[in-house]
Design a protein around this motif. Structure first.
Motif, PDB file in Angstrom:
ATOM      1  N   TRP A  28       0.835  -1.201   0.000  1.00 36.18           N
ATOM      2  CA  TRP A  28       0.000   0.000   0.000  1.00 36.18           C
ATOM      3  C   TRP A  28       0.867   1.246   0.000  1.00 36.18           C
ATOM      4  N   GLY A  29       2.040   1.170   0.583  1.00 37.45           N
ATOM      5  CA  GLY A  29       2.964   2.315   0.573  1.00 37.45           C
ATOM      6  C   GLY A  29       3.342   2.723  -0.832  1.00 37.45           C
ATOM      7  N   ILE A  30       3.547   1.738  -1.711  1.00 34.95           N
ATOM      8  CA  ILE A  30       3.879   2.030  -3.104  1.00 34.95           C
ATOM      9  C   ILE A  30       2.698   2.719  -3.788  1.00 34.95           C
ATOM     10  N   SER A  31       1.501   2.227  -3.546  1.00 33.76           N
ATOM     11  CA  SER A  31       0.314   2.837  -4.156  1.00 33.76           C
ATOM     12  C   SER A  31       0.102   4.259  -3.650  1.00 33.76           C
ATOM     13  N   ILE A  32       0.295   4.469  -2.363  1.00 37.54           N
ATOM     14  CA  ILE A  32       0.119   5.811  -1.796  1.00 37.54           C
ATOM     15  C   ILE A  32       1.178   6.759  -2.350  1.00 37.54           C
ATOM     16  N   ALA A  33       2.413   6.279  -2.485  1.00 34.89           N
ATOM     17  CA  ALA A  33       3.470   7.111  -3.069  1.00 34.89           C
ATOM     18  C   ALA A  33       3.152   7.456  -4.521  1.00 34.89           C
ATOM     19  N   ASN A  34       2.583   6.512  -5.241  1.00 37.68           N
ATOM     20  CA  ASN A  34       2.214   6.771  -6.632  1.00 37.68           C
ATOM     21  C   ASN A  34       1.081   7.796  -6.711  1.00 37.68           C
ATOM     22  N   ILE A  35       0.157   7.747  -5.771  1.00 32.13           N
ATOM     23  CA  ILE A  35      -0.915   8.745  -5.724  1.00 32.13           C
ATOM     24  C   ILE A  35      -0.324  10.117  -5.404  1.00 32.13           C
ATOM     25  N   ALA A  36       0.638  10.159  -4.502  1.00 29.06           N
ATOM     26  CA  ALA A  36       1.292  11.430  -4.171  1.00 29.06           C
ATOM     27  C   ALA A  36       2.021  12.005  -5.379  1.00 29.06           C
ATOM     28  N   ASP A  37       2.466  11.141  -6.284  1.00 29.02           N
ATOM     29  CA  ASP A  37       3.177  11.589  -7.486  1.00 29.02           C
ATOM     30  C   ASP A  37       2.249  12.111  -8.576  1.00 29.02           C
ATOM     31  N   PHE A  38       0.945  12.091  -8.359  1.00 27.04           N
ATOM     32  CA  PHE A  38       0.023  12.630  -9.359  1.00 27.04           C
ATOM     33  C   PHE A  38       0.300  14.113  -9.605  1.00 27.04           C
ATOM     34  N   ALA A  39       0.818  14.804  -8.608  1.00 26.73           N
ATOM     35  CA  ALA A  39       1.119  16.231  -8.745  1.00 26.73           C
ATOM     36  C   ALA A  39       2.493  16.465  -9.375  1.00 26.73           C
ATOM     37  N   LYS A  40       3.275  15.421  -9.510  1.00 27.15           N
ATOM     38  CA  LYS A  40       4.625  15.543 -10.065  1.00 27.15           C
ATOM     39  C   LYS A  40       4.552  15.856 -11.555  1.00 27.15           C
ATOM     40  N   PRO A  41       5.438  16.722 -12.048  1.00 30.40           N
ATOM     41  CA  PRO A  41       5.463  16.991 -13.491  1.00 30.40           C
ATOM     42  C   PRO A  41       5.760  15.705 -14.268  1.00 30.40           C
ATOM     43  N   SER A  61      -3.159  -9.005  -9.442  1.00 32.77           N
ATOM     44  CA  SER A  61      -4.616  -8.924  -9.225  1.00 32.77           C
ATOM     45  C   SER A  61      -5.259 -10.227  -9.660  1.00 32.77           C
ATOM     46  N   ARG A  62      -4.788 -10.743 -10.763  1.00 29.61           N
ATOM     47  CA  ARG A  62      -5.325 -12.021 -11.267  1.00 29.61           C
ATOM     48  C   ARG A  62      -4.958 -13.176 -10.346  1.00 29.61           C
ATOM     49  N   TYR A  63      -3.679 -13.284 -10.011  1.00 33.61           N
ATOM     50  CA  TYR A  63      -3.241 -14.436  -9.235  1.00 33.61           C
ATOM     51  C   TYR A  63      -3.619 -14.366  -7.766  1.00 33.61           C
ATOM     52  N   SER A  64      -3.973 -13.193  -7.263  1.00 33.39           N
ATOM     53  CA  SER A  64      -4.409 -13.118  -5.870  1.00 33.39           C
ATOM     54  C   SER A  64      -5.764 -13.794  -5.670  1.00 33.39           C
ATOM     55  N   MET A  65      -6.502 -13.985  -6.748  1.00 28.51           N
ATOM     56  CA  MET A  65      -7.786 -14.674  -6.651  1.00 28.51           C
ATOM     57  C   MET A  65      -7.635 -16.190  -6.762  1.00 28.51           C
ATOM     58  N   VAL A  66      -6.458 -16.671  -7.117  1.00 36.40           N
ATOM     59  CA  VAL A  66      -6.210 -18.102  -7.226  1.00 36.40           C
ATOM     60  C   VAL A  66      -5.742 -18.677  -5.888  1.00 36.40           C
ATOM     61  N   ILE A  67      -5.111 -17.829  -5.082  1.00 38.88           N
ATOM     62  CA  ILE A  67      -4.554 -18.251  -3.798  1.00 38.88           C
ATOM     63  C   ILE A  67      -5.696 -18.632  -2.851  1.00 38.88           C
ATOM     64  N   THR A  68      -5.494 -19.709  -2.104  1.00 35.76           N
ATOM     65  CA  THR A  68      -6.462 -20.120  -1.087  1.00 35.76           C
ATOM     66  C   THR A  68      -5.807 -19.978   0.273  1.00 35.76           C
ATOM     67  N   PRO A  69      -6.400 -19.282   1.205  1.00 36.20           N
ATOM     68  CA  PRO A  69      -7.660 -18.552   1.155  1.00 36.20           C
ATOM     69  C   PRO A  69      -7.492 -17.246   0.381  1.00 36.20           C
ATOM     70  N   LEU A  74      -4.560  -8.310  -0.630  1.00 38.54           N
ATOM     71  CA  LEU A  74      -3.625  -8.459  -1.744  1.00 38.54           C
ATOM     72  C   LEU A  74      -4.296  -8.068  -3.061  1.00 38.54           C
ATOM     73  N   PHE A  75      -5.525  -8.496  -3.253  1.00 38.50           N
ATOM     74  CA  PHE A  75      -6.249  -8.157  -4.470  1.00 38.50           C
ATOM     75  C   PHE A  75      -6.449  -6.647  -4.590  1.00 38.50           C
ATOM     76  N   SER A  76      -6.928  -6.022  -3.526  1.00 34.26           N
ATOM     77  CA  SER A  76      -7.241  -4.592  -3.606  1.00 34.26           C
ATOM     78  C   SER A  76      -5.995  -3.735  -3.770  1.00 34.26           C
ATOM     79  N   VAL A  77      -4.885  -4.094  -3.126  1.00 39.51           N
ATOM     80  CA  VAL A  77      -3.669  -3.301  -3.296  1.00 39.51           C
ATOM     81  C   VAL A  77      -3.147  -3.429  -4.724  1.00 39.51           C
ATOM     82  N   ASN A  78      -3.299  -4.584  -5.332  1.00 37.38           N
ATOM     83  CA  ASN A  78      -2.827  -4.747  -6.699  1.00 37.38           C
ATOM     84  C   ASN A  78      -3.732  -4.047  -7.705  1.00 37.38           C
ATOM     85  N   VAL A  79      -5.023  -3.981  -7.440  1.00 42.72           N
ATOM     86  CA  VAL A  79      -5.917  -3.187  -8.284  1.00 42.72           C
ATOM     87  C   VAL A  79      -5.522  -1.709  -8.178  1.00 42.72           C
ATOM     88  N   ALA A  80      -5.214  -1.262  -6.967  1.00 44.75           N
ATOM     89  CA  ALA A  80      -4.784   0.124  -6.777  1.00 44.75           C
ATOM     90  C   ALA A  80      -3.459   0.387  -7.493  1.00 44.75           C
TER      91      ALA A  80
END
Length: 108
Positions: A28-41, A61-69, A74-80
């Protein structure tokens, strides 16, 4: 009731006692950092970095749905990750290839 839910979370196979819980949590840290970079030139955005973020998000995102349980964190962070990476790549591509160069104004 809350105690039972907390105990169920704690003892879940993908709960906080396992790496399956903490690995996506740190992503999630990577996703949040990427969101913070939206203002970057856009000239400061890296194609390789954004391609890596996007591909990681799409693939996992695809393979997180194959893992049991199923690990919804994991799915939501990869979608982000995929979403923010695609957005950053679209900004970069639009700036590099689709936009007109800015005219240079001579200073007197």
């Amino acid at each position: 009731m809350a105690t039972l839910k907390l105990q169920a979370l704690w003892n879940h196979p993908a709960g906080p006692k396992t790496i399956h819980f903490w690995a996506p949590t740190f992503k999630w840290g990577i996703s949040i950092a990427n969101i913070a970079d939206f203002a970057k030139p856009t000239d400061k955005i890296s194609y390789p970095q954004q391609l890596a973020v996007t591909c990681t998000g799409v693939i996992w995102s695809r393979y997180s749905m194959v893992i049991t349980p199923k690990n919804w964190n994991l799915f939501s962070v990869n979608v982000a990750m995929a979403g923010t990476g695609i957005y950053q790549l679209s900004r970069k591509i639009k700036n590099d290839f689709a936009s007109e160069p800015e005219p240079v104004v001579a200073k007197e």
